[in-house]
Design an enzyme around this catalytic site. Structure first.
Site, PDB file in Angstrom:
ATOM      1  N   GLY A  20      78.495  37.867  48.681  1.00 48.02           N
ATOM      2  CA  GLY A  20      78.585  38.109  47.238  1.00 48.02           C
ATOM      3  C   GLY A  20      77.504  37.364  46.475  1.00 48.02           C
ATOM      4  O   GLY A  20      77.727  36.887  45.353  1.00 48.02           O
ATOM      5  N   GLY A  65      62.267  33.612  48.120  1.00 46.20           N
ATOM      6  CA  GLY A  65      60.999  33.526  48.845  1.00 46.20           C
ATOM      7  C   GLY A  65      61.180  33.351  50.330  1.00 46.20           C
ATOM      8  O   GLY A  65      62.167  33.800  50.903  1.00 46.20           O
ATOM      9  N   SER A 123      89.937  29.501  44.100  1.00 47.99           N
ATOM     10  CA  SER A 123      90.049  29.591  42.644  1.00 47.99           C
ATOM     11  C   SER A 123      91.185  28.682  42.217  1.00 47.99           C
ATOM     12  O   SER A 123      92.195  28.570  42.934  1.00 47.99           O
ATOM     13  CB  SER A 123      90.373  31.022  42.214  1.00 47.99           C
ATOM     14  OG  SER A 123      90.768  31.042  40.848  1.00 47.99           O
ATOM     15  N   TYR A 151      95.616  38.236  42.602  1.00 46.52           N
ATOM     16  CA  TYR A 151      94.394  37.461  42.887  1.00 46.52           C
ATOM     17  C   TYR A 151      94.767  36.010  43.195  1.00 46.52           C
ATOM     18  O   TYR A 151      94.250  35.412  44.143  1.00 46.52           O
ATOM     19  CB  TYR A 151      93.492  37.573  41.660  1.00 46.52           C
ATOM     20  CG  TYR A 151      92.252  36.733  41.629  1.00 46.52           C
ATOM     21  CD1 TYR A 151      91.073  37.163  42.237  1.00 46.52           C
ATOM     22  CD2 TYR A 151      92.221  35.521  40.924  1.00 46.52           C
ATOM     23  CE1 TYR A 151      89.907  36.408  42.159  1.00 46.52           C
ATOM     24  CE2 TYR A 151      91.067  34.762  40.841  1.00 46.52           C
ATOM     25  CZ  TYR A 151      89.907  35.211  41.465  1.00 46.52           C
ATOM     26  OH  TYR A 151      88.757  34.457  41.379  1.00 46.52           O
ATOM     27  N   ALA A 180      97.531  34.946  44.408  1.00 45.12           N
ATOM     28  CA  ALA A 180      98.163  34.925  45.734  1.00 45.12           C
ATOM     29  C   ALA A 180      97.101  34.961  46.831  1.00 45.12           C
ATOM     30  O   ALA A 180      97.178  34.226  47.823  1.00 45.12           O
ATOM     31  CB  ALA A 180      99.114  36.117  45.879  1.00 45.12           C
ATOM     32  N   ALA A 181      96.092  35.811  46.655  1.00 48.07           N
ATOM     33  CA  ALA A 181      95.018  35.896  47.654  1.00 48.07           C
ATOM     34  C   ALA A 181      94.246  34.582  47.722  1.00 48.07           C
ATOM     35  O   ALA A 181      93.907  34.101  48.810  1.00 48.07           O
ATOM     36  CB  ALA A 181      94.073  37.055  47.309  1.00 48.07           C
ATOM     37  N   LYS A 182      93.961  33.978  46.574  1.00 49.25           N
ATOM     38  CA  LYS A 182      93.198  32.722  46.554  1.00 49.25           C
ATOM     39  C   LYS A 182      94.032  31.564  47.093  1.00 49.25           C
ATOM     40  O   LYS A 182      93.493  30.656  47.733  1.00 49.25           O
ATOM     41  CB  LYS A 182      92.689  32.432  45.141  1.00 49.25           C
ATOM     42  CG  LYS A 182      91.617  33.414  44.655  1.00 49.25           C
ATOM     43  CD  LYS A 182      90.329  33.283  45.461  1.00 49.25           C
ATOM     44  CE  LYS A 182      89.160  33.994  44.788  1.00 49.25           C
ATOM     45  NZ  LYS A 182      87.895  33.821  45.531  1.00 49.25           N
ATOM     46  N   THR A 205      90.209  20.814  49.348  1.00 46.57           N
ATOM     47  CA  THR A 205      90.009  21.753  48.251  1.00 46.57           C
ATOM     48  C   THR A 205      89.450  20.968  47.073  1.00 46.57           C
ATOM     49  O   THR A 205      90.101  20.035  46.597  1.00 46.57           O
ATOM     50  CB  THR A 205      91.341  22.404  47.838  1.00 46.57           C
ATOM     51  OG1 THR A 205      91.950  22.966  49.008  1.00 46.57           O
ATOM     52  CG2 THR A 205      91.127  23.498  46.799  1.00 46.57           C
TER      53      THR A 205
HETATM   54  N1  LIG Z   1      83.916  33.173  37.356  1.00 43.48           N
HETATM   55  C1  LIG Z   1      85.054  32.522  37.393  1.00 43.48           C
HETATM   56  O1  LIG Z   1      85.600  32.115  36.354  1.00 43.48           O
HETATM   57  C2  LIG Z   1      85.725  32.259  38.716  1.00 43.48           C
HETATM   58  C3  LIG Z   1      86.872  31.463  38.703  1.00 43.48           C
HETATM   59  C4  LIG Z   1      87.513  31.210  39.910  1.00 43.48           C
HETATM   60  C5  LIG Z   1      86.993  31.724  41.091  1.00 43.48           C
HETATM   61  N2  LIG Z   1      85.870  32.495  41.070  1.00 43.48           N
HETATM   62  C6  LIG Z   1      85.382  33.008  42.353  1.00 43.48           C
HETATM   63  O2  LIG Z   1      84.011  32.740  42.499  1.00 43.48           O
HETATM   64  C7  LIG Z   1      83.415  33.730  43.348  1.00 43.48           C
HETATM   65  C8  LIG Z   1      82.185  34.323  42.672  1.00 43.48           C
HETATM   66  O3  LIG Z   1      82.590  34.963  41.476  1.00 43.48           O
HETATM   67  P1  LIG Z   1      81.606  35.233  40.235  1.00 43.48           P
HETATM   68  O4  LIG Z   1      82.288  34.697  39.045  1.00 43.48           O
HETATM   69  O5  LIG Z   1      80.226  34.792  40.560  1.00 43.48           O
HETATM   70  O6  LIG Z   1      81.724  36.825  40.178  1.00 43.48           O
HETATM   71  P2  LIG Z   1      80.633  37.990  39.985  1.00 43.48           P
HETATM   72  O7  LIG Z   1      81.430  39.218  39.744  1.00 43.48           O
HETATM   73  O8  LIG Z   1      79.584  37.581  39.017  1.00 43.48           O
HETATM   74  O9  LIG Z   1      79.958  38.058  41.446  1.00 43.48           O
HETATM   75  C9  LIG Z   1      80.682  38.490  42.556  1.00 43.48           C
HETATM   76  C10 LIG Z   1      79.726  39.110  43.555  1.00 43.48           C
HETATM   77  O10 LIG Z   1      80.507  39.545  44.676  1.00 43.48           O
HETATM   78  C11 LIG Z   1      80.058  40.841  45.034  1.00 43.48           C
HETATM   79  N3  LIG Z   1      81.126  41.579  45.716  1.00 43.48           N
HETATM   80  C12 LIG Z   1      82.226  42.169  45.169  1.00 43.48           C
HETATM   81  N4  LIG Z   1      82.923  42.807  46.111  1.00 43.48           N
HETATM   82  C13 LIG Z   1      82.270  42.605  47.285  1.00 43.48           C
HETATM   83  C14 LIG Z   1      82.503  43.016  48.619  1.00 43.48           C
HETATM   84  N5  LIG Z   1      83.548  43.791  48.940  1.00 43.48           N
HETATM   85  N6  LIG Z   1      81.638  42.625  49.578  1.00 43.48           N
HETATM   86  C15 LIG Z   1      80.566  41.865  49.268  1.00 43.48           C
HETATM   87  N7  LIG Z   1      80.277  41.462  48.017  1.00 43.48           N
HETATM   88  C16 LIG Z   1      81.130  41.825  47.037  1.00 43.48           C
HETATM   89  C17 LIG Z   1      79.638  41.497  43.733  1.00 43.48           C
HETATM   90  O11 LIG Z   1      78.771  42.589  43.948  1.00 43.48           O
HETATM   91  C18 LIG Z   1      78.991  40.335  43.011  1.00 43.48           C
HETATM   92  O12 LIG Z   1      77.615  40.238  43.305  1.00 43.48           O
HETATM   93  C19 LIG Z   1      84.525  34.758  43.619  1.00 43.48           C
HETATM   94  O13 LIG Z   1      85.133  34.462  44.871  1.00 43.48           O
HETATM   95  C20 LIG Z   1      85.503  34.516  42.496  1.00 43.48           C
HETATM   96  O14 LIG Z   1      86.804  34.917  42.842  1.00 43.48           O
HETATM   97  C21 LIG Z   1      85.225  32.777  39.900  1.00 43.48           C
END
Ligand SMILES: NC(=O)c1ccc[n+]([C@@H]2O[C@H](COP(=O)([O-])OP(=O)(O)OC[C@H]3O[C@@H](n4cnc5c(N)ncnc54)[C@H](O)[C@@H]3O)[C@@H](O)[C@H]2O)c1
Length: 246
Positions: free
Chosen positions: A13, A51, A139, A152, A154-156, A236
């Protein structure tokens, strides 16, 4: 000398948001980074920005065959996998009672099964090397709950518990596994869940008085991925400006 010199690191991701910041930081610390994302274009663009040494590959973490093909390619090209950062995630915010089982499936497939798929493939490779660093992105919703994010969360929560167990099972193979748990962080995912009102309310509630930036998470991940964290496993770490303390 970077603290990740000569290391091969996979980040899922990593086309945007927190994952792109993690890829950038790991590369700055010396790693050769495999930038993977379901979005081929953003994966390629991030890798290009990093790069030399970085490559971009399309990978859908919810699809085991896609994960296996990506990791086979990495091993063929680099010969090893030192660091795996499971960052890919997705959510659709809505009250649990209004949600559909098809959405639950998608949320579990990406956020929990995605990490099972990559770990199941990579852990035997790391065990054979006698070395590995797993950093799973959880999360704080998985620690304290979050309205509109029941499935979500639950998954986290599953990610956090899974990380502790693989940390126990793999310790003797020289592998550590830790979870970095973001609080509200300024990305596209956050924008899709909370509007301007939530953003302002959170700024008041967060002790350090701002939302997280992707780089805040990347710094914690790079530490846990390095040998500076050699004696840390099964933990964690919330990166939330103090919003959550437990
Ligand atoms: N932003 C927040 O507030 C927050 C809070 C808690 C946890 N998180 C976690 O942080 C991580 C990153 O989130 P973010 O905020 O940068 O989100 P984002 O949506 O900006 O980026 C997520 C990326 O994951 C990619 N992605 C989605 N489904 C995918 C799949 N099936 N296979 C491969 N790539 C996939 C997307 O294309 C995207 O590039 C995630 O695990 C999210 O749950 C984010």
């Amino acid at each position: 000398m970077g603290k990740l010199d000569n290391k091969i690191a996979i980040v899922t991701g990593a086309g945007q948001g927190i994952g792109a910041a993690i890829a950038t930081k790991l590369a700055a610390d010396g790693a050769a980074v495999v930038v993977t994302d379901i979005n081929e274009d953003t994966a390629a663009a991030t890798a290009q920005k990093l790069g030399s040494g970085a490559i971009g590959l399309r990978t859908d973490v919810a699809d085991r065959e896609s994960v296996d093909a990506m990791i086979d390619k990495v091993v063929a090209q680099f010969g090893r996998v030192d660091v795996l950062v499971n960052n890919a995630g997705w959510d659709k915010a809505e009250p649990f009672v209004d949600s559909e089982p098809a959405t639950w499936d998608r949320i579990f497939q990406i956020n929990l099964y995605g990490q099972l798929h990559t770990c199941h493939k990579v852990l035997p490779i790391m065990a054979a090397q006698g070395y590995g660093r797993i950093v799973n992105i959880g999360s704080d919703s998985g620690r304290v709950g979050s309205s509109g994010e029941a499935v979500y969360s639950a998954a986290k929560g599953g990610v956090i518990a899974f990380t502790k167990t693989i940390a126990r099972e793999m310790a003797r193979a020289g592998i550590t596994a830790n979870c970095v748990s973001p609080g509200p962080t300024d990305t596209a995912l956050f924008a899709s869940i909370g509007g301007e009102k939530l953003r302002e309310a959170l700024k008041r509630a967060i002790p350090l008085r701002r939302l997280g930036q992707p780089e805040d998470l990347a710094n914690a991940v790079a530490f846990l991925a390095s040998d500076e964290a050699a004696f840390i496993t099964g933990q964690t770490v919330s990166v939330s400006g103090g919003l959550t303390m437990s």
